[in-house]
Design a protein around this motif. Structure first.
Motif, short mmCIF file in Angstrom:
data_model
loop_
_atom_site.label_atom_id
_atom_site.label_comp_id
_atom_site.label_asym_id
_atom_site.label_seq_id
_atom_site.Cartn_x
_atom_site.Cartn_y
_atom_site.Cartn_z
N GLN A 200 0.80 -1.23 0.00
CA GLN A 200 0.00 0.00 0.00
C GLN A 200 0.83 1.28 0.00
O GLN A 200 0.44 2.27 -0.61
N ASP A 201 1.96 1.29 0.71
CA ASP A 201 2.70 2.54 0.92
C ASP A 201 3.69 2.80 -0.22
O ASP A 201 4.15 1.88 -0.89
N ALA A 202 4.01 4.09 -0.38
CA ALA A 202 4.96 4.49 -1.41
C ALA A 202 6.37 4.01 -1.04
O ALA A 202 6.72 3.97 0.14
N PRO A 203 7.17 3.64 -2.03
CA PRO A 203 8.53 3.17 -1.72
C PRO A 203 9.46 4.33 -1.39
O PRO A 203 9.20 5.48 -1.73
N ILE A 204 10.56 4.01 -0.72
CA ILE A 204 11.63 4.98 -0.47
C ILE A 204 12.45 5.12 -1.76
O ILE A 204 12.65 4.14 -2.47
N SER A 205 12.92 6.32 -2.08
CA SER A 205 13.57 6.55 -3.38
C SER A 205 15.09 6.66 -3.24
O SER A 205 15.62 6.76 -2.13
N ARG A 206 15.77 6.62 -4.39
CA ARG A 206 17.23 6.81 -4.52
C ARG A 206 18.00 5.81 -3.66
O ARG A 206 18.95 6.16 -2.97
N ILE A 207 17.59 4.55 -3.69
CA ILE A 207 18.22 3.50 -2.88
C ILE A 207 19.35 2.84 -3.67
O ILE A 207 19.17 2.48 -4.84
N ASP A 208 20.51 2.69 -3.03
CA ASP A 208 21.65 2.04 -3.68
C ASP A 208 21.61 0.52 -3.53
O ASP A 208 22.02 -0.21 -4.42
N LEU A 209 21.13 0.04 -2.37
CA LEU A 209 21.04 -1.40 -2.13
C LEU A 209 19.72 -1.68 -1.41
O LEU A 209 19.46 -1.12 -0.34
N LEU A 210 18.90 -2.52 -2.03
CA LEU A 210 17.59 -2.86 -1.47
C LEU A 210 17.60 -4.33 -1.09
O LEU A 210 17.82 -5.20 -1.94
N VAL A 211 17.39 -4.64 0.18
CA VAL A 211 17.41 -6.01 0.69
C VAL A 211 15.99 -6.39 1.09
O VAL A 211 15.39 -5.74 1.96
#
Length: 615
Positions: A200-211
């Protein structure tokens, strides 16, 4: 499940969404229903409508159900081989692609109780050192489970929970507090925890590494696709995605390229399939139904009226076509057609084009030049995205190159505004996190103060009990003293009676009686002796016998008194010539006896005097 039972189960999910904001409709129905039934069995509810009734009357049941659905299975460096690859290959490459001062943004999605987020913090602190880590790294750790997030913020783990951390890291990154291990507070400030629902929620932006490890497998295919598209948006160019062993991304190769399929590490592609494909491909011959007249003039007017600035050069870099937008934007004119591209200002301003044109001709592929800034005095800067496309004949022969200048100033401004808004939001979130930590610290201090006050209260209570005990003892002692005092008073009364009795006896005896101590000082002087010598009791008592000024030659008594005091004999009887109080001569018979002590020995002497005749 039957159709009716399926509808009842969907009603449960809808109630959870409306009552608590948890949307589980994207989860796989079989596993989701199995977990809900497990919880229903634990509370003894048989069907779904009855369970909705239970949820309506028991707020605690929501937490128990969510803990059953959201299985927070996690640990430090879970799957050690994958984490070792991340530490040895992925993190060094990620840092090498960025400048020494560039920030590093990491997102741990589905962080549960925080072990995964703190594992990432240890890897990056190993690579950068603690000081650079604090300056450059932000780790955003999110989950839908508020209870798990509260535990993660505490960063306190039992010995069994840190078994995946080697001794060196355990010593460097954790502090021992009793039987628990607490992650270092100075590094913990770089880990920001918050609630985020991937559906439902918006993602966090400008991420270098997403786990996001072993989380997608709980969603159905449609929800997985939506979440992965959000991950693609969240990642920066060349950003990396690290998944769990149960997740493959085989159906999403258009937006992620595998870096290491075995360890489930993927890289974000520059764009989606629709945005990148077919630019430099060979044209497919089309069978024409009929001929259209005047196509050449039509093409010329269409090209000239295009809203996007375009310049076309031949294979020999000779300017062949310039449309109206290019003429207005770069000051070109029809006279420039036929000139070499290198002779025109547009070849090097706003960007050096000749190298890109040559590369497009050699590689036979389209080239996109992004973030090109050009300032036209005295106006505001303009941003372009320039596409250099080779024009290839059906037999792969090169016809020329078209250069298209897309004005992306408005989009760039929107991105800048969005980035600024994100920075403000991030700053506000960090301030909120800092305030929350300060409040937690204040709460701990208040708790400590309350405990100290409780301890002081207990000590005062103990002191009060001791004082009460002492008061009782003093009261008992006072009672004893009072009893002793009463006894002494009785004894004093008895002694007074004895003294009065003795005084009466001494007063009644006609003979004169004198009692002296061992130093010959008068202790008793009765009335008979007063009548004999005319010296009052108060004048004689306390005086030395031999110093009395009376008619008796007391010096003659010295030998007899000394003998009585020695205790060797009972004294003796003397007859002494003396002068009585009337001034007449008289003969006095004197009897001297020793004053015996109760325990033996002699304390003084008793002298009895009696006149036996007057001369």
């Amino acid at each position: 499940m039957g159709e009716r039972e399926s509808e009842q189960f969907e009603a449960v999910l809808q109630y959870l969404k409306e009552a608590r904001g948890f949307d589980f409709t994207g989860y796989k129905r079989t596993s989701l229903a199995r977990r809900v039934r497990r919880r229903m069995g634990q509370v003894g509810v048989a069907d779904f409508p009855d369970y909705v009734d239970l949820l309506q009357v028991s707020s605690d049941e929501f937490d128990a159900l969510f803990n059953t659905i959201l299985i927070n299975v996690t640990g430090f460096f879970r799957d050690p081989d994958a984490w070792a690859y991340l530490a040895e290959e992925v993190v060094p490459a990620l840092l090498a692609e960025r400048g020494p001062e560039d920030p590093v943004r990491v997102w741990s999605a589905g962080c549960a109780s925080g072990q995964e987020a703190y594992s990432l913090a240890m890897l990056l602190a190993d690579a950068l050192g603690p000081d650079r880590f604090r300056q450059r790294v932000k780790i955003y750790a999110t989950d839908v489970d508020e209870e798990a997030l509260a535990q993660a913020r505490q960063a306190s783990y039992a010995a069994a929970e840190v078994e995946g951390v080697d001794e060196d890291r355990l010593h460097r990154y954790f502090e021992q507090q009793g039987q628990r291990h607490v992650f270092r507070k100075d590094l913990r400030r770089s880990v920001i925890f918050g609630r985020n629902d991937l559906v439902q929620d918006a993602p966090i932006s400008r991420i270098d590494l997403l786990v996001c490890r072993n989380t997608l497998m709980y969603f159905n295919a449609e929800t997985q696709s939506m979440v992965l598209n959000r991950f693609h948006f969240a990642l920066a160019p060349r950003g990396l995605l690290f998944l769990g062993k149960a997740e493959m991304l085989l159906s999403h190769s258009r937006i992620f390229d595998p870096v290491d399929l075995k360890r489930r590490v993927f890289r974000r592609t520059p764009g989606n399939a629709a945005g990148l494909g077919g630019i430099g491909a060979q044209p497919v011959p089309v069978e024409r139904v009929g001929e259209v007249g005047g196509l050449g003039e039509l093409r010329e007017h269409a090209f000239s009226a295009s809203p996007v600035a375009q310049v076309v050069v031949t294979g020999e870099d000779i300017v062949a076509l310039v449309n109206q937008q290019a003429e207005a934007l770069f000051g070109l004119s029809p006279r420039d057609i036929g000139k070499p591209l290198r002779d025109l200002e547009v070849s090097y301003r706003p960007v050096e084009l000749r190298g890109y044109v040559e590369q497009a001709k050699v590689d036979r592929r389209a080239i996109r030049i992004k973030d090109v800034q050009w300032t036209r005095a005295p106006g505001d800067p303009v941003w372009f995205e320039i596409h250099v496309n080779p024009l290839v004949h059906t037999d792969n022969g090169l016809l020329g190159v078209t250069i298209v200048f897309h004005d992306v100033t408005a989009a760039r401004k929107l991105l800048d505004d969005l980035e600024h808004a994100n920075r403000q939001l991030e700053s506000a979130y960090e301030e909120l996190q800092s305030t929350n930590e300060e409040l937690e610290t204040t709460n701990e201090e208040l708790q400590s103060t309350v405990e100290e006050l409780e301890t002081t209260n207990e000590e005062l209570q103990s002191t009060n009990e001791e004082l009460e005990t002492m008061n009782e003892e003093l009261q008992s002692t006072n009672d004893e003293l009072q009893a002793i005092n009463d006894t002494l008073r009785e004894r004093s009364a008895e002694l007074d009676e004895v003294n009065d009795f003795m005084a009466a006896i001494l007063s009644s005896v006609q003979a004169g009686i004198v009692v002296v101590d061992a130093d010959l000082r008068v202790l008793v002087w009765n009335r008979g002796i007063e009548d004999l010598w005319g010296l009052r009791q108060d004048e004689a008592v306390g005086a030395h016998l031999l110093n009395l000024d009376i008619g008796l030659p007391v010096g003659e008594l010295r030998s007899a008194v000394r003998t009585a005091l020695s205790g060797e004999v009972e004294g003796g009887t003397l007859r002494i010539e003396a002068i009585n109080r009337r001034g007449r001569g008289t003969t006095v018979r004197v009897v001297v006896s020793p004053l015996r002590a109760p325990a033996g020995g002699t304390n003084g002497a008793i002298i009895v005097m009696e006149a036996v005749g007057e001369g």
